[in-house]
Design a protein around this motif. Structure first.
Motif, PDB file in Angstrom:
ATOM      1  N   VAL A  35     -10.299 -10.749  -0.295  1.00  0.00           N
ATOM      2  CA  VAL A  35     -11.099  -9.688  -0.878  1.00  0.00           C
ATOM      3  C   VAL A  35     -10.713  -9.509  -2.354  1.00  0.00           C
ATOM      4  N   GLN A  36      -9.409  -9.561  -2.627  1.00  0.00           N
ATOM      5  CA  GLN A  36      -8.949  -9.380  -4.006  1.00  0.00           C
ATOM      6  C   GLN A  36      -9.532 -10.445  -4.930  1.00  0.00           C
TER       7      GLN A  36
ATOM      8  N   VAL B 145     -10.471  -2.704  -2.940  1.00  0.00           N
ATOM      9  CA  VAL B 145      -9.496  -3.509  -2.201  1.00  0.00           C
ATOM     10  C   VAL B 145      -8.568  -2.614  -1.386  1.00  0.00           C
ATOM     11  N   ALA B 146      -8.123  -1.500  -1.959  1.00  0.00           N
ATOM     12  CA  ALA B 146      -7.245  -0.574  -1.232  1.00  0.00           C
ATOM     13  C   ALA B 146      -7.980   0.047  -0.047  1.00  0.00           C
ATOM     14  N   TRP B 147      -9.256   0.385  -0.223  1.00  0.00           N
ATOM     15  CA  TRP B 147     -10.043   0.928   0.891  1.00  0.00           C
ATOM     16  C   TRP B 147     -10.115  -0.081   2.034  1.00  0.00           C
ATOM     17  N   TYR B 148     -10.386  -1.334   1.685  1.00  0.00           N
ATOM     18  CA  TYR B 148     -10.472  -2.377   2.706  1.00  0.00           C
ATOM     19  C   TYR B 148      -9.121  -2.555   3.408  1.00  0.00           C
ATOM     20  N   SER B 149      -8.048  -2.491   2.657  1.00  0.00           N
ATOM     21  CA  SER B 149      -6.712  -2.633   3.232  1.00  0.00           C
ATOM     22  C   SER B 149      -6.398  -1.495   4.198  1.00  0.00           C
ATOM     23  N   ARG B 150      -6.770  -0.271   3.828  1.00  0.00           N
ATOM     24  CA  ARG B 150      -6.542   0.877   4.724  1.00  0.00           C
ATOM     25  C   ARG B 150      -7.353   0.719   6.008  1.00  0.00           C
ATOM     26  N   ARG B 151      -8.576   0.271   5.870  1.00  0.00           N
ATOM     27  CA  ARG B 151      -9.426   0.040   7.041  1.00  0.00           C
ATOM     28  C   ARG B 151      -8.820  -1.024   7.955  1.00  0.00           C
ATOM     29  N   ARG B 152      -8.267  -2.061   7.347  1.00  0.00           N
ATOM     30  CA  ARG B 152      -7.638  -3.142   8.102  1.00  0.00           C
ATOM     31  C   ARG B 152      -6.390  -2.643   8.839  1.00  0.00           C
TER      32      ARG B 152
ATOM     33  N   PHE C 215      -5.746   4.455  -4.391  1.00  0.00           N
ATOM     34  CA  PHE C 215      -5.117   3.165  -4.669  1.00  0.00           C
ATOM     35  C   PHE C 215      -4.073   2.788  -3.620  1.00  0.00           C
ATOM     36  N   SER C 216      -3.902   3.612  -2.601  1.00  0.00           N
ATOM     37  CA  SER C 216      -2.919   3.353  -1.558  1.00  0.00           C
ATOM     38  C   SER C 216      -3.422   2.269  -0.610  1.00  0.00           C
ATOM     39  N   SER C 217      -2.560   1.302  -0.325  1.00  0.00           N
ATOM     40  CA  SER C 217      -2.976   0.205   0.553  1.00  0.00           C
ATOM     41  C   SER C 217      -2.820   0.552   2.033  1.00  0.00           C
ATOM     42  N   HIS C 218      -2.063   1.596   2.341  1.00  0.00           N
ATOM     43  CA  HIS C 218      -1.861   2.016   3.726  1.00  0.00           C
ATOM     44  C   HIS C 218      -2.352   3.451   3.898  1.00  0.00           C
ATOM     45  N   PRO C 219      -3.007   3.744   5.013  1.00  0.00           N
ATOM     46  CA  PRO C 219      -3.403   5.132   5.269  1.00  0.00           C
ATOM     47  C   PRO C 219      -2.169   5.974   5.581  1.00  0.00           C
ATOM     48  N   ASP C 220      -2.323   7.262   5.485  1.00  0.00           N
ATOM     49  CA  ASP C 220      -1.244   8.179   5.812  1.00  0.00           C
ATOM     50  C   ASP C 220      -0.840   7.964   7.272  1.00  0.00           C
TER      51      ASP C 220
END
Length: 142
Positions: free
Chosen positions: A1-2, A59-66, A122-127
């Motif tokens: 994605v990046q 990219v961060a949104w996609y990473s959190r979703r993943r 910009f966070s790659s992981h959700p809370d």
């Protein structure tokens, strides 16, 4: 994605910079001098930065979703309660004072309490609380 986002960012930055520099050059005094290379270069840099920042949010949104999907997959294989317990254990470790936790843990970039706000985009992981709640609600649904 990046890589895809970077490609589009660079392409759009150059196309937009070319269009703006052409519009700024105009046709003055009946002479077509063309765009200034310096203005074009500055515009490319400005658009590159702007589109890269916007792309980083995607990219961060996609990473959190993943991450949510990975949690769901882990719960499917190991069991929801085990996965919830693992995330709760991780949360207690992340919330430790910096001196008490392993320095290698910081490389995981898992946040324990930054919820909402501009930085969260910009966070790659959700809370971790959101991940735990998602797993708990998923177990109620099935």
């Amino acid at each position: 994605v990046q890589g895809v986002v970077n490609t589009f960012s660079m392409f759009l930055a150059r196309v937009l910079a070319w269009g703006v520099s052409q519009a700024l050059a105009g046709n003055r005094d009946g002479e077509d001098r063309g765009p200034s290379p310096m203005i074009h270069f500055v515009l490319v840099m400005v658009f590159d930065i702007a589109f890269s920042l916007l792309g980083a949010i995607v990219v961060a949104w996609y990473s959190r979703r993943r991450e949510f999907r990975a949690d769901s997959g882990g719960a499917r294989y190991a069991g929801r309660e085990k996965m919830v317990h693992a995330l709760q254990s991780l949360k207690s470790t992340v919330n430790m004072p910096v001196d008490d936790r392993a320095p290698a843990l910081a490389s995981f970039k898992i946040n324990g309490g930054r919820k909402g706000g501009f930085v969260a985009l910009f966070s790659s992981h959700p809370d971790l609380d959101d991940r735990i709640n998602a797993l708990k609600s998923q177990s109620n649904a099935r």
